[in-house]
Write a protein that holds these residues in place. Structure first.
Motif, PDB file in Angstrom:
ATOM      1  N   GLN A   1      -4.055  -4.516  -6.365  1.00  0.00           N
ATOM      2  CA  GLN A   1      -3.608  -4.844  -5.191  1.00  0.00           C
ATOM      3  C   GLN A   1      -3.862  -6.357  -4.750  1.00  0.00           C
ATOM      4  O   GLN A   1      -5.036  -6.790  -4.936  1.00  0.00           O
ATOM      5  CB  GLN A   1      -3.737  -3.990  -4.014  1.00  0.00           C
ATOM      6  CG  GLN A   1      -3.256  -2.660  -4.116  1.00  0.00           C
ATOM      7  CD  GLN A   1      -1.712  -2.773  -3.927  1.00  0.00           C
ATOM      8  OE1 GLN A   1      -0.895  -2.323  -4.846  1.00  0.00           O
ATOM      9  NE2 GLN A   1      -0.962  -3.352  -2.911  1.00  0.00           N
ATOM     10  N   LYS A   2      -2.880  -7.068  -4.358  1.00  0.00           N
ATOM     11  CA  LYS A   2      -2.818  -8.465  -3.750  1.00  0.00           C
ATOM     12  C   LYS A   2      -3.459  -8.609  -2.445  1.00  0.00           C
ATOM     13  O   LYS A   2      -2.905  -7.943  -1.464  1.00  0.00           O
ATOM     14  CB  LYS A   2      -1.550  -9.183  -3.843  1.00  0.00           C
ATOM     15  CG  LYS A   2      -1.527 -10.706  -3.668  1.00  0.00           C
ATOM     16  CD  LYS A   2      -0.310 -11.253  -3.680  1.00  0.00           C
ATOM     17  CE  LYS A   2       0.040 -12.721  -3.461  1.00  0.00           C
ATOM     18  NZ  LYS A   2       1.184 -13.464  -3.837  1.00  0.00           N
ATOM     19  N   LEU A   3      -4.256  -9.314  -2.147  1.00  0.00           N
ATOM     20  CA  LEU A   3      -5.079  -9.236  -0.795  1.00  0.00           C
ATOM     21  C   LEU A   3      -4.414 -10.567  -0.128  1.00  0.00           C
ATOM     22  O   LEU A   3      -3.846 -11.416  -0.800  1.00  0.00           O
ATOM     23  CB  LEU A   3      -6.511  -9.742  -0.827  1.00  0.00           C
ATOM     24  CG  LEU A   3      -7.318  -8.574  -1.540  1.00  0.00           C
ATOM     25  CD1 LEU A   3      -8.684  -8.853  -1.667  1.00  0.00           C
ATOM     26  CD2 LEU A   3      -7.279  -7.319  -0.759  1.00  0.00           C
TER      27      LEU A   3
ATOM     28  N   GLN B   1     -12.886  -8.750  -8.156  1.00  0.00           N
ATOM     29  CA  GLN B   1     -12.253  -8.019  -7.012  1.00  0.00           C
ATOM     30  C   GLN B   1     -13.595  -7.953  -6.044  1.00  0.00           C
ATOM     31  O   GLN B   1     -13.181  -7.755  -4.708  1.00  0.00           O
ATOM     32  CB  GLN B   1     -11.669  -6.627  -7.418  1.00  0.00           C
ATOM     33  CG  GLN B   1     -10.451  -6.772  -7.955  1.00  0.00           C
ATOM     34  CD  GLN B   1      -9.224  -7.528  -7.186  1.00  0.00           C
ATOM     35  OE1 GLN B   1      -8.991  -6.993  -6.057  1.00  0.00           O
ATOM     36  NE2 GLN B   1      -8.717  -8.394  -7.824  1.00  0.00           N
TER      37      GLN B   1
ATOM     38  N   LYS C   1     -13.086  -9.432  -2.120  1.00  0.00           N
ATOM     39  CA  LYS C   1     -13.046  -8.604  -0.808  1.00  0.00           C
ATOM     40  C   LYS C   1     -14.266  -8.924   0.005  1.00  0.00           C
ATOM     41  O   LYS C   1     -14.050  -9.057   1.227  1.00  0.00           O
ATOM     42  CB  LYS C   1     -13.279  -7.199  -1.338  1.00  0.00           C
ATOM     43  CG  LYS C   1     -11.873  -6.619  -2.084  1.00  0.00           C
ATOM     44  CD  LYS C   1     -12.113  -5.261  -2.580  1.00  0.00           C
ATOM     45  CE  LYS C   1     -10.766  -4.794  -3.205  1.00  0.00           C
ATOM     46  NZ  LYS C   1     -10.575  -3.312  -3.880  1.00  0.00           N
TER      47      LYS C   1
ATOM     48  N   LEU D   1     -13.243 -12.264   1.977  1.00  0.00           N
ATOM     49  CA  LEU D   1     -12.309 -12.131   2.757  1.00  0.00           C
ATOM     50  C   LEU D   1     -12.772 -11.358   3.745  1.00  0.00           C
ATOM     51  O   LEU D   1     -12.501 -11.730   5.116  1.00  0.00           O
ATOM     52  CB  LEU D   1     -11.009 -11.277   2.056  1.00  0.00           C
ATOM     53  CG  LEU D   1      -9.967 -11.239   3.191  1.00  0.00           C
ATOM     54  CD1 LEU D   1      -9.380 -12.482   3.580  1.00  0.00           C
ATOM     55  CD2 LEU D   1      -8.708 -10.371   2.551  1.00  0.00           C
ATOM     56  N   ASP D   2     -13.472 -10.523   3.587  1.00  0.00           N
ATOM     57  CA  ASP D   2     -14.303  -9.739   4.824  1.00  0.00           C
ATOM     58  C   ASP D   2     -15.263 -10.647   5.825  1.00  0.00           C
ATOM     59  O   ASP D   2     -15.135 -10.836   6.876  1.00  0.00           O
ATOM     60  CB  ASP D   2     -15.230  -8.588   4.489  1.00  0.00           C
ATOM     61  CG  ASP D   2     -14.536  -7.466   3.692  1.00  0.00           C
ATOM     62  OD1 ASP D   2     -13.268  -7.294   4.096  1.00  0.00           O
ATOM     63  OD2 ASP D   2     -15.074  -6.694   3.114  1.00  0.00           O
TER      64      ASP D   2
END
Length: 301
Positions: free
Chosen positions: A214-216, A253, A257, A260-261
């Protein structure tokens, strides 16, 4: 013939003082995975170009030749791999090709991993004159290439709208020379997913794999450089393309992730993170780089 040097990489690409792109993005994961890394910086900037400003220096082909001559004259120019990323001028790229040929002449088992960094999202961010150098000079001497969708479309003239198009484009690159071709990211599915495709030819046997994820909702900088470095490492450490691809994607990934978090926590709810807040959380991801949690699997095509 001299024995192949053990896990030693000459990495020629950009660098920044602050943040993680180019050699700053590639060196740490390679070292964590057991590789000695020697770096030549095609450019040295204060930060990546997505900030409001950046300052720094650009090496020219004479600078590159001077550094390489220093290695040769001291007999310290023996490597198992050469990795290249962002290069901004035609003459510099042509000098890189001369260096690769010279290194392979002295060590025929050397592997050249080329990330042909030229652009993304429909836009070139290097001069157009680099494209024919990649096609006619670099591809014939590269062993592994890791273009994104935009780059492989430019390298092959094939517009990718399906898996069949991607396989056709990868075969065109195989025919130029590289035995392993990996499209690091492509978006032709009808949902919000990103597809990574890989093709390898060994002794006439071809294998092709796909990983979908999935694209974030964010723009990450330095991920292509991280991808090429991790792929180099896992192709060396693992026996097959499938597992190397799975470990590379799973690493990416995990890193993005975590990035971004952290960025969203720093920016606060409802605020867009700044470029500084979006810098890759590489050091914080050391455990995942060393032992990637296999969160993504590759399917054979």
């Amino acid at each position: 013939m001299a024995a192949r040097p053990e896990k030693s990489v000459l990495s020629i690409q950009s660098t920044v003082v602050f943040g993680y792109v180019g050699n700053k993005s590639a060196t740490f994961p390679l070292q964590v995975l057991g590789f000695d890394v020697s770096t030549i910086n095609s450019v040295q900037f204060s930060n990546h170009t997505g900030y409001k400003c950046f300052k720094g220096q650009v090496l020219n082909s004479d600078d590159l030749a001077c550094l390489y001559d220093g290695l040769k004259e001291n007999s310290i120019g023996s490597f198992s791999h050469i990795l290249t990323g962002y290069i901004g001028s035609k003459s510099f790229l042509e000098k890189v090709a001369e260096i690769v040929v010279d290194l392979k002449k002295n060590n025929p088992s050397l592997l050249y991993v080329c990330d042909p960094v030229m652009g993304d999202n429909g836009k070139m961010y290097v001069p157009d004159e680099l494209l024919p150098v990649y096609i006619n000079t670099i591809l014939p001497i590269a062993d592994i290439v890791t273009p994104n969708q935009f780059e492989i479309e430019n390298l092959t003239g094939v517009k990718i709208n399906s898996e069949e198009d991607a396989i056709k484009a990868m075969q065109i690159l195989h025919d130029k020379g590289p035995r392993t071709v990996v499209i690091s990211s492509s978006e032709f599915s009808h949902d919000t997913s990103i597809i990574c495709l890989a093709s390898s030819v060994t002794n006439g046997h071809k294998e092709v794999y796909k990983v979908q994820f999935q694209k974030l909702p964010a723009i990450f900088v330095g991920t292509g450089d991280l991808f090429a470095a991790c792929l180099l490492a896992w192709l060396e450490k693992e026996s097959g393309l499938k597992l190397a691809l799975e470990k590379t994607i799973s690493t990416l990934q995990s890193v993005i992730k975590r990035t971004l978090d952290k960025a969203q926590a720093l920016a606060g709810e409802g605020n867009t993170p700044t470029p500084a807040q979006m810098e890759l959380q590489l050091v914080q991801s050391k455990a995942d780089i060393e032992n990637p949690p296999l969160t993504h699997s590759a399917s054979a095509l």
